[in-house]
Design an enzyme around this catalytic site. Structure first.
Site, mmCIF file in Angstrom:
data_model
loop_
_atom_site.group_PDB
_atom_site.id
_atom_site.type_symbol
_atom_site.label_atom_id
_atom_site.label_comp_id
_atom_site.label_asym_id
_atom_site.label_seq_id
_atom_site.Cartn_x
_atom_site.Cartn_y
_atom_site.Cartn_z
ATOM 1 N N HIS A 50 0.851 -1.187 0.000
ATOM 2 C CA HIS A 50 0.000 0.000 0.000
ATOM 3 C C HIS A 50 0.895 1.248 0.000
ATOM 4 O O HIS A 50 2.100 1.160 0.228
ATOM 5 C CB HIS A 50 -0.930 0.021 1.224
HETATM 6 C C1 T46 Z 1 2.703 0.753 6.921
HETATM 7 C C2 T46 Z 1 3.486 -0.481 7.099
HETATM 8 C C3 T46 Z 1 4.952 -0.218 7.235
HETATM 9 C C4 T46 Z 1 -4.457 -1.049 13.537
HETATM 10 O O1 T46 Z 1 -5.524 -1.356 14.096
HETATM 11 N N1 T46 Z 1 -3.785 0.086 13.936
HETATM 12 C C5 T46 Z 1 -2.611 0.447 13.351
HETATM 13 O O2 T46 Z 1 -2.042 1.482 13.743
HETATM 14 C C6 T46 Z 1 -2.093 -0.350 12.297
HETATM 15 C C7 T46 Z 1 -0.780 0.025 11.599
HETATM 16 C C8 T46 Z 1 -2.765 -1.479 11.916
HETATM 17 N N2 T46 Z 1 -3.920 -1.831 12.537
HETATM 18 C C9 T46 Z 1 -4.611 -3.050 12.159
HETATM 19 C C10 T46 Z 1 -5.195 -3.032 10.750
HETATM 20 C C11 T46 Z 1 -5.090 -4.475 10.298
HETATM 21 O O3 T46 Z 1 -6.226 -5.180 10.738
HETATM 22 O O4 T46 Z 1 -3.653 -4.125 12.155
HETATM 23 C C12 T46 Z 1 -3.866 -5.005 11.060
HETATM 24 C C13 T46 Z 1 -2.640 -5.131 10.192
HETATM 25 O O5 T46 Z 1 -2.398 -3.883 9.516
HETATM 26 P P1 T46 Z 1 -1.873 -3.806 8.005
HETATM 27 O O6 T46 Z 1 -2.411 -4.947 7.245
HETATM 28 O O7 T46 Z 1 -2.181 -2.417 7.502
HETATM 29 O O8 T46 Z 1 -0.302 -3.992 8.216
HETATM 30 P P2 T46 Z 1 0.850 -3.859 7.127
HETATM 31 O O9 T46 Z 1 1.998 -4.604 7.656
HETATM 32 O O10 T46 Z 1 0.386 -4.200 5.769
HETATM 33 O O11 T46 Z 1 1.218 -2.278 7.095
HETATM 34 C C14 T46 Z 1 1.649 -1.584 8.244
HETATM 35 C C15 T46 Z 1 0.904 -0.262 8.379
HETATM 36 O O12 T46 Z 1 -0.505 -0.498 8.312
HETATM 37 C C16 T46 Z 1 1.253 0.737 7.303
HETATM 38 O O13 T46 Z 1 0.813 2.026 7.653
HETATM 39 O O14 T46 Z 1 3.168 1.717 6.322
HETATM 40 O O15 T46 Z 1 3.043 -1.316 8.173
#
Ligand code: T46
Length: 138
Positions: A50
């Protein structure tokens, strides 16, 4: 120009070991509202996929190592994070993917804002469209 760069933070080392402190606007080039971290990442996992519309972040591998792929819509770059005192600053509209996590990797992120799903662009074609519109207006 891709606004992604490594920042080396000061280590306050003494005979007891190391300590790194990060203060907003001093050590980090923005004010921050959130910290999150990921660990126990399974073998072979690649995550992220993303861009953010506005969010500024610094990614640290505070334990172990991992790699970060970044893409500004025109060129791509790969970074290895393997030092707890080194962070990767990523400003906004950059596609990012995290991969090659060591078993012991802890990837910690400081972010300029609270979690907001509306700030995410999770579709690569949409990301390219937003980037090209931005270039057209500049
Ligand atoms: C990024 C990269 C480096 C939350 O509830 N609060 C939060 O602050 C975050 C970051 C995530 N979440 C929840 C949302 C999803 O259900 O945790 C789960 C995993 O998040 P996500 O799939 O977005 O994780 P990544 O590893 O794809 O990305 C993350 C960050 O979301 C993003 O901002 O830049 O790490």
């Amino acid at each position: 120009m891709m606004d992604v760069r490594k920042i080396t933070f000061q280590q306050h080392g003494d005979e007891r070991g190391q300590l790194v402190a990060i203060e907003e606007l001093l050590d980090a080039p923005f004010e921050f509202k959130r910290i999150y971290f990921m660990y126990d990442t399974k073998n072979g996992v690649r995550r992220g996929y993303h861009a953010h519309r506005k969010l500024k972040q610094i990614l640290f591998c505070v334990h172990g190592n991992c790699k970060i792929h970044v893409d500004d819509g025109e060129r791509t770059c790969e970074y290895l994070l393997n030092k707890p005192y080194e962070g990767l600053f990523i400003d906004g509209l950059i596609w990012r993917e995290m991969y090659d996590f060591s078993e012991d990797a802890v990837l910690m992120v400081i972010a300029s804002d609270f979690y907001n799903e509306r700030d995410y662009i999770r579709d690569y074609d949409k990301f390219k469209e937003v980037v090209s519109k931005l270039h057209d207006t500049n």
